[in-house]
Design a protein around this motif. Structure first.
Motif, PDB file in Angstrom:
ATOM      1  N   TYR A   1       0.837  -1.195   0.000  1.00  0.00           N
ATOM      2  CA  TYR A   1       0.000   0.000   0.000  1.00  0.00           C
ATOM      3  C   TYR A   1       0.866   1.237   0.000  1.00  0.00           C
ATOM      4  N   GLY A   2       0.329   2.326  -0.551  1.00  0.00           N
ATOM      5  CA  GLY A   2       1.093   3.563  -0.653  1.00  0.00           C
ATOM      6  C   GLY A   2       0.810   4.522   0.477  1.00  0.00           C
ATOM      7  N   THR A   3       1.458   5.643   0.403  1.00  0.00           N
ATOM      8  CA  THR A   3       1.321   6.663   1.437  1.00  0.00           C
ATOM      9  C   THR A   3       0.120   7.554   1.170  1.00  0.00           C
ATOM     10  N   LYS A   4      -0.481   8.036   2.219  1.00  0.00           N
ATOM     11  CA  LYS A   4      -1.587   8.987   2.091  1.00  0.00           C
ATOM     12  C   LYS A   4      -1.064  10.327   1.591  1.00  0.00           C
ATOM     13  N   GLN A   5      -1.794  10.946   0.707  1.00  0.00           N
ATOM     14  CA  GLN A   5      -1.398  12.266   0.217  1.00  0.00           C
ATOM     15  C   GLN A   5      -1.570  13.311   1.323  1.00  0.00           C
ATOM     16  N   SER A   6      -0.834  14.388   1.193  1.00  0.00           N
ATOM     17  CA  SER A   6      -0.863  15.408   2.238  1.00  0.00           C
ATOM     18  C   SER A   6      -2.043  16.363   2.074  1.00  0.00           C
ATOM     19  N   LYS A   7      -2.744  16.303   0.954  1.00  0.00           N
ATOM     20  CA  LYS A   7      -3.897  17.170   0.770  1.00  0.00           C
ATOM     21  C   LYS A   7      -4.920  16.434  -0.077  1.00  0.00           C
ATOM     22  N   ASN A   8      -6.121  17.011  -0.205  1.00  0.00           N
ATOM     23  CA  ASN A   8      -7.158  16.392  -1.020  1.00  0.00           C
ATOM     24  C   ASN A   8      -6.701  16.300  -2.468  1.00  0.00           C
ATOM     25  N   LEU A   9      -7.102  15.221  -3.139  1.00  0.00           N
ATOM     26  CA  LEU A   9      -6.800  15.100  -4.561  1.00  0.00           C
ATOM     27  C   LEU A   9      -7.606  16.120  -5.357  1.00  0.00           C
ATOM     28  N   PHE A  10      -8.882  16.293  -4.996  1.00  0.00           N
ATOM     29  CA  PHE A  10      -9.800  17.118  -5.786  1.00  0.00           C
ATOM     30  C   PHE A  10      -9.757  18.581  -5.338  1.00  0.00           C
ATOM     31  N   GLY A  11      -9.769  19.465  -6.320  1.00  0.00           N
ATOM     32  CA  GLY A  11      -9.941  20.883  -6.068  1.00  0.00           C
ATOM     33  C   GLY A  11     -11.287  21.316  -6.622  1.00  0.00           C
ATOM     34  N   THR A  12     -11.454  22.603  -6.852  1.00  0.00           N
ATOM     35  CA  THR A  12     -12.736  23.131  -7.317  1.00  0.00           C
ATOM     36  C   THR A  12     -13.126  22.586  -8.690  1.00  0.00           C
TER      37      THR A  12
ATOM     38  N   VAL B   1      -2.477   8.021 -12.729  1.00  0.00           N
ATOM     39  CA  VAL B   1      -3.846   7.884 -13.249  1.00  0.00           C
ATOM     40  C   VAL B   1      -4.273   6.427 -13.295  1.00  0.00           C
ATOM     41  N   THR B   2      -3.317   5.508 -13.426  1.00  0.00           N
ATOM     42  CA  THR B   2      -3.656   4.084 -13.381  1.00  0.00           C
ATOM     43  C   THR B   2      -4.216   3.724 -12.007  1.00  0.00           C
ATOM     44  N   ARG B   3      -3.545   4.184 -10.961  1.00  0.00           N
ATOM     45  CA  ARG B   3      -4.031   3.938  -9.593  1.00  0.00           C
ATOM     46  C   ARG B   3      -5.357   4.656  -9.350  1.00  0.00           C
ATOM     47  N   LEU B   4      -5.459   5.894  -9.848  1.00  0.00           N
ATOM     48  CA  LEU B   4      -6.684   6.674  -9.667  1.00  0.00           C
ATOM     49  C   LEU B   4      -7.874   5.968 -10.321  1.00  0.00           C
ATOM     50  N   ALA B   5      -7.678   5.492 -11.538  1.00  0.00           N
ATOM     51  CA  ALA B   5      -8.763   4.803 -12.253  1.00  0.00           C
ATOM     52  C   ALA B   5      -9.149   3.509 -11.546  1.00  0.00           C
ATOM     53  N   ALA B   6      -8.168   2.788 -11.029  1.00  0.00           N
ATOM     54  CA  ALA B   6      -8.459   1.546 -10.296  1.00  0.00           C
ATOM     55  C   ALA B   6      -9.254   1.852  -9.025  1.00  0.00           C
ATOM     56  N   SER B   7      -8.940   2.968  -8.366  1.00  0.00           N
ATOM     57  CA  SER B   7      -9.679   3.374  -7.163  1.00  0.00           C
ATOM     58  C   SER B   7     -11.124   3.706  -7.519  1.00  0.00           C
ATOM     59  N   TYR B   8     -11.309   4.406  -8.634  1.00  0.00           N
ATOM     60  CA  TYR B   8     -12.660   4.750  -9.110  1.00  0.00           C
ATOM     61  C   TYR B   8     -13.434   3.482  -9.460  1.00  0.00           C
TER      62      TYR B   8
ATOM     63  N   LYS C   1     -14.896   9.476  -1.586  1.00  0.00           N
ATOM     64  CA  LYS C   1     -14.800   8.021  -1.744  1.00  0.00           C
ATOM     65  C   LYS C   1     -13.649   7.646  -2.676  1.00  0.00           C
ATOM     66  N   ILE C   2     -13.506   8.402  -3.760  1.00  0.00           N
ATOM     67  CA  ILE C   2     -12.396   8.147  -4.683  1.00  0.00           C
ATOM     68  C   ILE C   2     -11.067   8.393  -3.978  1.00  0.00           C
ATOM     69  N   GLU C   3     -10.990   9.499  -3.237  1.00  0.00           N
ATOM     70  CA  GLU C   3      -9.756   9.806  -2.501  1.00  0.00           C
ATOM     71  C   GLU C   3      -9.419   8.720  -1.496  1.00  0.00           C
ATOM     72  N   ASN C   4     -10.421   8.260  -0.749  1.00  0.00           N
ATOM     73  CA  ASN C   4     -10.163   7.225   0.262  1.00  0.00           C
ATOM     74  C   ASN C   4      -9.708   5.929  -0.382  1.00  0.00           C
ATOM     75  N   ALA C   5     -10.377   5.545  -1.480  1.00  0.00           N
ATOM     76  CA  ALA C   5      -9.971   4.319  -2.175  1.00  0.00           C
ATOM     77  C   ALA C   5      -8.556   4.450  -2.727  1.00  0.00           C
ATOM     78  N   TYR C   6      -8.221   5.664  -3.197  1.00  0.00           N
ATOM     79  CA  TYR C   6      -6.875   5.891  -3.730  1.00  0.00           C
ATOM     80  C   TYR C   6      -5.834   5.790  -2.626  1.00  0.00           C
ATOM     81  N   TRP C   7      -6.079   6.455  -1.486  1.00  0.00           N
ATOM     82  CA  TRP C   7      -5.099   6.460  -0.405  1.00  0.00           C
ATOM     83  C   TRP C   7      -4.914   5.062   0.189  1.00  0.00           C
ATOM     84  N   GLN C   8      -6.012   4.294   0.222  1.00  0.00           N
ATOM     85  CA  GLN C   8      -5.918   2.942   0.776  1.00  0.00           C
ATOM     86  C   GLN C   8      -5.500   1.915  -0.278  1.00  0.00           C
TER      87      GLN C   8
END
Length: 791
Positions: free
Chosen positions: A375-386, A402-409, A503-510
């Motif tokens: 598993y990877g490290t948690k990001q220091s801030k939210n992935l999503f902005g405005t 983006v490969t990890r991001l898409a898999a999380s989605y 939810k996407i952020e949590n799945a990505y971080w985990q």
């Protein structure tokens, strides 16, 4: 008085600490976190305690038993399915036959519970929320009360634009048994999402007690470490169950310290620890029971759990080690690294800063570990902005990312779901699209490739093809900055909700992925979306009327996609287009309009036949005029001037004031296929249709638009000060007419001011409107000055 300790949390953000350990059992100074909660309750005379369990329940039962060892009585209630915070308490209903306090087993606090209970009794409250102040309120429920403590506003996990205070809900509540009657049986119910908002709506006696004292939600690895440092520094008024042999140097029993060992306080040494010759234990180190540290090893800010063996001449700086870890000779562990239970690190291995190693892993001799294992490290801030996820291309936004991001989605979607994909014409954006496509398909998600496109095209296609959602990638302007933007839309073509973003952020971080060879997704290339979109646009305007005017336009846009894309549409409307820079001059080309289209097709700037650029307010006014008779309802952000609302009412357009966020404005009319504020081409066609109907040049029509006097300022504000600034702003404007749709909008006789924390930068925006331009400037300057002073 009874208590409920909530002890069912998994602590996913604390992994790998919580891979084999429930969150309330994570040790703080060699004692389970929940033990501090039990001690606090006992200190305030509360000894009859229910404990709610879900994740690894036997670990908690085995440690605490019936509670007699701690001088309390514990009764356990298991959840076979998640019940939420309120549902968990309702599950204990047979036990809770009198007033009770709800408290978390995974927070560290010394708050005076007796004072909170007295406050509750004096107010004759149904429920009292214990509140505290924090620097960053985003992960908590923000609460506002009147002078008597009555709660008049409550918002769970706000964005920065919704933060109106730094006073938050601690998750500790004093409740009357009647509260249970408002909670359904055997279903997931949450206090902060359902029960408390219901109490607020119904005017129930719900109060907030603003507590003094220490409180820390052990929600991240950084906070976990800091909580122990705070205990060592004496910032928490709770007992440290060890002998203080020197200032801030704590030892439990049977500690063996060999010759020439150096201890630098504050430190904590657990029972049966053996520090061998020449060991150096630096400040803020915590060593758990049965730990052995071999000769020549240096520790600094090291958190080590029980039964760990550290080899000779090893250096550990700012690292957390879980149970039963074996560290070889001459190993180096970096700042912020975490080593899970039962890991083996061979001699001369190196674990770089920030790396997380999940339990039961073995690192070979002389190996260097630079990325997390499993598993990877948690990001220091939210992935999503405005406006989506932003980052520098091939630096922050890479194919791997983006490969990890898409898999999380994909993890959040049902197998076989259909997701649309598009990207701008930039080669790197197209490359990222294919990386996303591959990742989704390997996760069992079907993809529909729209090819080259923009956001309005994506929104239209998702709805038309009944996709579950869509992802669009584009290179932002200016291209020299190489910033990539990734936008997610839902089945209605709207930007995904903040809940879905989380939810996407949590799945990505985990790094929670599901991939199988048995359910691979299919790829479909859709060639007809562009043509269908253009036909639908033409159907929404009076083509014959536009054709009669024979408009001439000067259009400035990105050159790769837009001219080719728009050519059939402009040809069918009889519009002659000159492509070039606006600075070349609208009148020089004899154009009726100058138009600057942004690269993503969402926003436009408009210039009259005299070359005069329309202000943002003039453009919205023109869009309202152009949409009358076609749209029945429109969303206007709280930052828009009042004159626009009056204009819309005259046009019989229903106006809904919204947050500034694009989704908030669009979902007012979610059923519409085109959103004029976020579809530049559609907006342009509606304006052309309006001009053809009026048969007057834009320069003449501009004189008829309402005058608005606006001023905008950006004030620097550190993240840690934003909550305090917003709280003080609320306090200082008490008694004035306020609007809290998005940020804080203050009305007075001279106009209004909107104070809006930026969600992506360390800024606060100040937007004002006044009766005159001077008034608007004065208002904005006055509040900008206040924001600086509050910090």
């Amino acid at each position: 008085m009874k208590a409920v300790i909530m002890a069912g949390g998994k602590g996913t953000r604390l992994r790998p600490l919580t891979s084999h350990t429930p969150k309330p059992m994570v040790p703080l100074l060699n004692r389970p976190c929940m033990e501090y909660t039990i001690d606090l309750l006992k200190k305030h005379g509360i000894t009859e305690i229910a404990v709610t369990l879900q994740y690894l329940p036997e670990a908690i039962r085995n440690e605490f038993g019936d509670g007699s060892r701690y001088g309390v009585s514990l009764v356990y209630f298991d959840e076979t399915t998640p019940l939420g915070t309120a549902g968990s308490v309702k599950n204990c209903a047979d036990f809770l036959d009198e007033r009770f306090i709800v408290i978390s087993g995974d927070t560290l606090t010394d708050i005076d519970l007796s004072a909170a209970i007295r406050f509750h009794e004096e107010r004759k409250a149904l429920a009292t929320l214990i509140l505290t102040q924090v620097e960053t309120p985003l992960e908590f429920g923000v609460v506002m009360t009147d002078e008597n403590g009555f709660i008049n506003r409550f918002l769970e996990k706000p964005t920065w634009a919704e933060v109106f205070s730094d006073t938050v809900n601690t998750g500790m509540y004093v409740c009357e048994p009647e509260v249970l009657s408002y909670i359904d049986n055997d279903r997931e119910v949450d206090f902060s999402k359902e029960v408390f908002p219901f109490f607020l709506r119904e005017g129930k006696p719900m109060y907030g007690y603003k507590a003094e004292g220490y409180w820390s939600d052990i929600g991240s690895l950084e906070v976990y470490r800091q909580a122990q440092f705070d205990l060592l520094d004496g910032k928490v008024q709770l007992e440290i169950k060890a002998q203080e042999i020197a200032p801030r140097i704590f030892l439990e029993s049977h500690v063996r310290i060999d010759s020439s060992v150096r201890l630098e306080g504050p430190v904590y040494i657990g029972e049966n620890v053996h520090l061998q010759a020449g060991v150096g234990i630096g400040a803020y180190s915590v060593l758990g029971t049965n730990t052995v540290v071999s000769p020549g090893t240096k520790l600094s800010q090291a958190i080590i759990w029980e039964n760990t063996m550290v080899g000779k001449k090893t250096e550990i700086t700012g690292t957390t080690l879980c149970r039963n870890v074996r560290i070889g000779e001459s190993v180096m562990l970096g700042e912020g690294a975490v080593i899970g239970d039962n890991c083996r690190l061979s001699s001369k291995s190196i674990v770089k800063a920030g790396v997380k190693i999940w339990p039961d892993k073995e690192i070979g001799e002389s190996a260097t570990v630079t990325t997390s294992l499993i598993y990877g490290t948690k990001q220091s801030k939210n992935l999503f902005g405005t406006h989506g996820i932003k980052g520098i291309g091939n630096v922050e936004i890479t194919p791997e990312f983006v490969t990890r991001l898409a898999a999380s989605y994909a993890y959040l979607l049902q197998t076989g779901s259909r997701i649309a994909l598009s990207a701008c014409s930039h080669p790197f954006a197209q490359l990222l699209k294919h990386s996303i496509m591959t990742s989704l398909c390997s996760s069992g998600i079907n993809t529909v490739d729209f090819g080259i496109g923009n956001s309005p095209l994506m929104r239209y296609g998702v709805r038309g093809l009944q996709c579950v959602g869509g992802i669009h990638i584009y290179m932002a302007e200016p291209v020299e900055e190489k910033e990539i933007v990734i936008q997610f839309v839902d089945h209605d073509g709207l930007p995904v909700s903040r809940d879905m973003e989380r939810k996407i952020e949590n799945a990505y971080w985990q790094e929670t992925y599901v991939r199988t060879l048995h359910h691979l997704g299919e790829l479909h290339v859709e060639h007809q979306v562009q043509e269908a979109y253009l036909r639908a646009l033409a159907d929404r305007v009076d083509v014959a009327s536009i054709q009669r005017q024979r408009f001439q336009l000067l259009v400035e846009c990105e050159p790769r996609f837009m001219p080719t894309f728009l050519e059939p549409l402009f040809h069918s409307l009889g519009v002659t287009v000159h492509y070039g820079a606006i600075q070349d001059g609208v009148s020089k080309h004899g154009a009726d309009l100058g138009v600057r289209l942004d690269k993503n097709g969402e926003q436009l700037a408009l210039f009259s036949d005299h070359g005069e650029k329309l202000s943002a307010e003039q453009l919205i006014a023109l869009q309202l005029l152009a949409c009358s008779g076609i749209h029945s309802k429109i969303g206007l952000p709280v930052s828009a001037p009042m004159e626009l609302e009056h204009l819309a009412q005259l046009l019989q357009l229903e106006v809904v004031r919204t947050k500034v966020a694009p989704r908030a404005m669009m979902e007012v009319a979610a059923e519409e296929r085109f959103h004029p504020m976020f579809d530049a081409v559609y907006s342009l066609l509606r304006i052309l249709s309006y001009l053809s109907r009026e048969e007057k040049p834009l320069s003449v029509l501009l004189e008829l638009l309402p005058a608005c006097h606006m001023e905008k300022k950006i004030v620097f504000c550190p993240w840690a000060s934003k909550g305090k600034v917003m709280r003080k702003m609320m306090e200082d404007n008490k008694g004035k007419l306020l609007e809290l749709v998005d940020g804080i909008k203050v009305y007075d006789a001279n106009g209004w001011v909107l104070i809006l924390p930026d969600t992506e930068d360390s800024h606060v925006k100040v937007i004002s409107q006044g009766a005159t331009a001077e008034t608007a400037v004065t208002l904005a300057s006055s509040y900008a000055k206040r924001i600086a002073e509050y910090q």
